[in-house]
Design an enzyme around this catalytic site. Structure first.
Site, PDB file in Angstrom:
ATOM      1  N   TYR A   1      53.380   2.133  66.134  1.00 53.87           N
ATOM      2  CA  TYR A   1      54.420   2.489  65.154  1.00 53.87           C
ATOM      3  C   TYR A   1      53.851   3.012  63.844  1.00 53.87           C
ATOM      4  O   TYR A   1      54.590   3.156  62.882  1.00 53.87           O
ATOM      5  CB  TYR A   1      55.271   1.251  64.806  1.00 53.87           C
ATOM      6  CG  TYR A   1      55.871   0.500  65.955  1.00 53.87           C
ATOM      7  CD1 TYR A   1      56.738   1.123  66.841  1.00 53.87           C
ATOM      8  CD2 TYR A   1      55.591  -0.852  66.132  1.00 53.87           C
ATOM      9  CE1 TYR A   1      57.308   0.406  67.886  1.00 53.87           C
ATOM     10  CE2 TYR A   1      56.163  -1.571  67.173  1.00 53.87           C
ATOM     11  CZ  TYR A   1      57.018  -0.932  68.045  1.00 53.87           C
ATOM     12  OH  TYR A   1      57.587  -1.641  69.063  1.00 53.87           O
TER      13      TYR A   1
ATOM     14  N   TYR B   1      55.713  -9.692  67.227  1.00 55.25           N
ATOM     15  CA  TYR B   1      55.341  -8.511  67.994  1.00 55.25           C
ATOM     16  C   TYR B   1      53.835  -8.258  68.033  1.00 55.25           C
ATOM     17  O   TYR B   1      53.405  -7.117  68.180  1.00 55.25           O
ATOM     18  CB  TYR B   1      56.100  -7.270  67.486  1.00 55.25           C
ATOM     19  CG  TYR B   1      57.590  -7.491  67.478  1.00 55.25           C
ATOM     20  CD1 TYR B   1      58.286  -7.589  68.674  1.00 55.25           C
ATOM     21  CD2 TYR B   1      58.287  -7.682  66.290  1.00 55.25           C
ATOM     22  CE1 TYR B   1      59.651  -7.841  68.681  1.00 55.25           C
ATOM     23  CE2 TYR B   1      59.653  -7.938  66.292  1.00 55.25           C
ATOM     24  CZ  TYR B   1      60.327  -8.018  67.493  1.00 55.25           C
ATOM     25  OH  TYR B   1      61.672  -8.273  67.505  1.00 55.25           O
TER      26      TYR B   1
ATOM     27  N   ARG C   1      50.824  -2.764  66.986  1.00 54.85           N
ATOM     28  CA  ARG C   1      51.848  -2.154  66.130  1.00 54.85           C
ATOM     29  C   ARG C   1      51.334  -1.005  65.284  1.00 54.85           C
ATOM     30  O   ARG C   1      52.044  -0.046  65.031  1.00 54.85           O
ATOM     31  CB  ARG C   1      52.519  -3.215  65.256  1.00 54.85           C
ATOM     32  CG  ARG C   1      53.361  -4.209  66.072  1.00 54.85           C
ATOM     33  CD  ARG C   1      54.226  -5.095  65.196  1.00 54.85           C
ATOM     34  NE  ARG C   1      55.242  -4.324  64.503  1.00 54.85           N
ATOM     35  CZ  ARG C   1      55.178  -3.943  63.251  1.00 54.85           C
ATOM     36  NH1 ARG C   1      54.156  -4.305  62.494  1.00 54.85           N
ATOM     37  NH2 ARG C   1      56.129  -3.219  62.716  1.00 54.85           N
TER      38      ARG C   1
ATOM     39  N   CYS D   1      37.859   0.852  73.572  1.00 53.33           N
ATOM     40  CA  CYS D   1      37.365   2.205  73.811  1.00 53.33           C
ATOM     41  C   CYS D   1      38.503   3.186  73.609  1.00 53.33           C
ATOM     42  O   CYS D   1      39.028   3.762  74.566  1.00 53.33           O
ATOM     43  CB  CYS D   1      36.814   2.301  75.218  1.00 53.33           C
ATOM     44  SG  CYS D   1      35.449   1.188  75.429  1.00 53.33           S
ATOM     45  N   GLU D   2      38.880   3.354  72.357  1.00 48.97           N
ATOM     46  CA  GLU D   2      40.051   4.172  72.032  1.00 48.97           C
ATOM     47  C   GLU D   2      39.991   4.400  70.520  1.00 48.97           C
ATOM     48  O   GLU D   2      39.916   3.430  69.765  1.00 48.97           O
ATOM     49  CB  GLU D   2      41.309   3.387  72.453  1.00 48.97           C
ATOM     50  CG  GLU D   2      42.592   3.724  71.737  1.00 48.97           C
ATOM     51  CD  GLU D   2      43.045   5.143  71.988  1.00 48.97           C
ATOM     52  OE1 GLU D   2      43.088   5.565  73.151  1.00 48.97           O
ATOM     53  OE2 GLU D   2      43.335   5.844  71.003  1.00 48.97           O
TER      54      GLU D   2
ATOM     55  N   GLU E   1      70.670 -12.091  64.822  1.00 51.36           N
ATOM     56  CA  GLU E   1      69.541 -12.301  65.728  1.00 51.36           C
ATOM     57  C   GLU E   1      68.199 -11.950  65.080  1.00 51.36           C
ATOM     58  O   GLU E   1      67.513 -11.042  65.540  1.00 51.36           O
ATOM     59  CB  GLU E   1      69.729 -11.447  66.981  1.00 51.36           C
ATOM     60  CG  GLU E   1      71.023 -11.712  67.707  1.00 51.36           C
ATOM     61  CD  GLU E   1      71.290 -10.736  68.845  1.00 51.36           C
ATOM     62  OE1 GLU E   1      71.852 -11.161  69.846  1.00 51.36           O
ATOM     63  OE2 GLU E   1      70.924  -9.550  68.717  1.00 51.36           O
ATOM     64  N   PRO E   2      67.819 -12.662  64.041  1.00 50.21           N
ATOM     65  CA  PRO E   2      66.528 -12.342  63.414  1.00 50.21           C
ATOM     66  C   PRO E   2      65.365 -12.814  64.284  1.00 50.21           C
ATOM     67  O   PRO E   2      65.380 -13.927  64.800  1.00 50.21           O
ATOM     68  CB  PRO E   2      66.576 -13.147  62.115  1.00 50.21           C
ATOM     69  CG  PRO E   2      67.451 -14.314  62.422  1.00 50.21           C
ATOM     70  CD  PRO E   2      68.481 -13.809  63.405  1.00 50.21           C
ATOM     71  N   GLY E   3      64.392 -11.953  64.478  1.00 51.96           N
ATOM     72  CA  GLY E   3      63.168 -12.362  65.170  1.00 51.96           C
ATOM     73  C   GLY E   3      62.030 -12.298  64.175  1.00 51.96           C
ATOM     74  O   GLY E   3      61.524 -13.305  63.672  1.00 51.96           O
TER      75      GLY E   3
ATOM     76  N   GLY F   1      66.769  -7.308  63.060  1.00 55.75           N
ATOM     77  CA  GLY F   1      66.147  -6.141  62.439  1.00 55.75           C
ATOM     78  C   GLY F   1      65.850  -6.279  60.968  1.00 55.75           C
ATOM     79  O   GLY F   1      65.439  -5.318  60.329  1.00 55.75           O
TER      80      GLY F   1
HETATM   81  C1  LIG Z   1      64.659  -6.734  68.904  1.00 58.27           C
HETATM   82  C2  LIG Z   1      66.011  -7.271  68.791  1.00 58.27           C
HETATM   83  C3  LIG Z   1      66.291  -8.248  67.841  1.00 58.27           C
HETATM   84  C4  LIG Z   1      65.277  -8.772  66.855  1.00 58.27           C
HETATM   85  O1  LIG Z   1      64.793  -7.772  66.007  1.00 58.27           O
HETATM   86  P1  LIG Z   1      63.894  -8.200  64.753  1.00 58.27           P
HETATM   87  O2  LIG Z   1      63.491  -6.892  64.158  1.00 58.27           O
HETATM   88  O3  LIG Z   1      62.723  -8.963  65.295  1.00 58.27           O
HETATM   89  O4  LIG Z   1      64.725  -9.035  63.869  1.00 58.27           O
HETATM   90  C5  LIG Z   1      67.556  -8.775  67.799  1.00 58.27           C
HETATM   91  N1  LIG Z   1      68.507  -8.358  68.660  1.00 58.27           N
HETATM   92  C6  LIG Z   1      68.271  -7.416  69.606  1.00 58.27           C
HETATM   93  C7  LIG Z   1      69.358  -7.025  70.512  1.00 58.27           C
HETATM   94  C8  LIG Z   1      67.024  -6.837  69.699  1.00 58.27           C
HETATM   95  O5  LIG Z   1      66.800  -5.904  70.617  1.00 58.27           O
END
Ligand SMILES: *Cc1c(COP(=O)(O)O)cnc(C)c1O
Length: 463
Positions: free
Chosen positions: A364, A421, A360, A391-392, A320-322, A278
């Site tokens: 969001y 994302y 997004r 078409c939106e 858990e960085p994405g 997150g």
């Molecule tokens: C979505 C998610 C992440 C990654 O979130 P980011 O905002 O991309 O860093 C990590 N852990 C869990 C459990 C998630 O659902």
């Protein structure tokens, strides 16, 4: 590429409707390094280059729209996270942000682990050779088939998300003659979102088991009794696009409180704690994300302090960085089509993609920035809204942005920070074909996810 003249759009001075922008930037040609991938710059001709390749050449070779991913930047960010947390912690890249086999191999090579949350993500990870014991399996509704596959493959951990799943995973592990390592995902009553967090958020959401009312403690109690499970820790994920570490502080405090209760009740100290992902990135110049080493220092200290206060030995931390890894590494390049100045309002700039490649903004109300990238322009700033071809009417890519007043059909514009994302949430709405992901590094470009074709669409349509 034809370039036709069109009336200049309204200037920012004409109107400043409510929006997510302030004044136009001093120099529309500037590419803020905060929002663009590491190797991006402008060449002498004024075109954006990435990995040493002009974007005009990428557009010619691979077409538009396209996601362009800076592999050098991706690897650098992955490495920065890995080294910031060192050997006493694990970094799990959240595959849902963007997953492909090339990405899995980069992560493997850079020493990161991987989160997946579906059978499809697990299949991608395994087929690219990620060792199963470095994969974590998430989700609030894993199917029996998915669990069986994950346990059978030997994934390093399954993150349990409900009372039913505790029993289900235990049963499957036992039937496969194994003991599955699991974490229990709890909701700590903290909700973090961008610049604020709420410490007393109610646990009214589909993920996790609430700490409140002793439910999480009861989940641990049940899991500890099952032979098929090895309970290795507690998991918490508090939100997305977070800049403020105080939400993690409250979450860690509450999770450590649970670890202490577990120790007192069962005489076991669970060895791991996962604080989720997150962490925020810069979508516009207004965002100020923290560096991985600052985040690592803050989180490590928070957990150590809380454990010391609770007289627990410090558990192994994982994160858990994405978005924070892949988000800034890619941009989407579009060709400008129709340009529609609306007097006294703004200019609508249509591109050859839209909500199908970036949902997004519609989903969001996310902010993005945008720049003219096929050339430099000294024209006056023009208050613009970048919209797609769907078409939106909610099909908006960039709600508020300034583009040069001489923008013309055929110009290339690019939206930075679309690595996370966007491709992973892309759709076929209006039967628009999903764009490719082109990875660039050291003067070379290669497709890692190819553009969808009409044949792809028709292959699924077997009627
Ligand atoms: C979505 C998610 C992440 C990654 O979130 P980011 O905002 O991309 O860093 C990590 N852990 C869990 C459990 C998630 O659902």
């Amino acid at each position: 590429m034809s370039r036709s003249a069109h009336p200049a759009g309204p200037r920012h001075a004409d109107v400043l409707p409510e929006g997510h922008y302030s004044a136009p930037p001093a120099d529309l040609n500037a590419l803020d390094p905060k929002v663009w991938a590491q190797t991006v710059s402008r060449d002498e001709d004024g075109a954006l280059t990435v990995g040493g390749i002009p974007v005009t050449r990428l557009a010619e070779e691979f077409g538009t729209p396209a996601y362009v991913l800076d592999e050098t930047d991706f690897r650098a960010r992955a490495r920065a996270w890995r080294s910031a947390f060192g050997n006493d912690a694990d970094v799990f890249y959240a595959g849902k942000a963007f997953l492909s086999r090339a990405v899995v191999r980069w992560l493997d090579e850079e020493g990161l682990n991987l989160d997946v949350c579906s059978g499809g993500e697990l299949a991608t990870a395994l087929s690219a050779g990620m060792p199963a014991d470095r994969i974590a399996f998430h989700g609030n509704n894993k199917s029996v088939a998915e669990i069986r596959r994950a346990v059978g493959a030997g994934v390093g951990r399954i993150v349990l998300d409900s009372f039913q799943e505790i029993v289900r995973v235990a049963h499957i592990a036992q039937s496969l003659g194994t003991r599955q390592r699991v974490q229990i995902r709890v909701t700590v009553g903290v909700e973090a979102h961008t610049h604020e967090f709420i410490a007393t958020a109610h646990e009214d959401q589909k993920f996790g088991i609430p700490l409140a009312g002793g439910q999480a403690a009861e989940a641990v109690r049940r899991a500890l009794q099952l032979d098929g499970l090895e309970v290795i820790g507690i998991h918490s994920h508090i939100g997305s696009q977070i800049f403020d570490m105080s939400g993690f502080e409250v979450a860690a405090h509450r999770v450590v409180g649970l670890l202490k209760d577990i120790r007192d009740e069962h005489g076991v100290e669970l060895p791991e704690i996962d604080l989720g992902g997150g962490l925020g990135i810069a979508y516009t110049s207004d965002d100020d994300p923290r560096e991985p080493h600052e985040i690592a220092k803050a989180l490590t200290e928070i957990v150590a302090r809380e454990c010391e206060a609770a007289r627990l030995s410090t558990p192994r931390l994982s994160v858990e960085p994405g978005r924070a890894i892949v988000g800034p590494t890619a941009f989407t390049v579009y060709e400008v089509g129709t340009i529609k100045p609306l007097d006294g309002l703004r200019t609508y700039v249509s591109v050859d993609g839209g909500m199908s490649d970036n949902i997004r903004t519609a989903l969001y109300d996310a902010d993005y920035s945008v720049a003219l990238v096929s050339r430099r322009s000294e024209a006056e700033p023009m208050l613009s809204r970048v919209v797609g071809k769907h078409c939106e009417s909610g099909d908006i890519v960039v709600r508020d942005a300034f583009l040069p007043g001489d923008l013309a059909p055929g110009d290339l514009i690019a939206v930075p920070a679309t690595g996370a994302y966007c491709r992973s949430m892309a759709s076929n709405y209006n039967h628009v074909l999903r764009p490719p992901v082109v990875a660039v590094a050291d003067g070379e470009a290669r497709v890692i996810v190819r553009r969808e074709t009409e044949d792809d669409l028709l292959r699924l349509d077997v009627g």
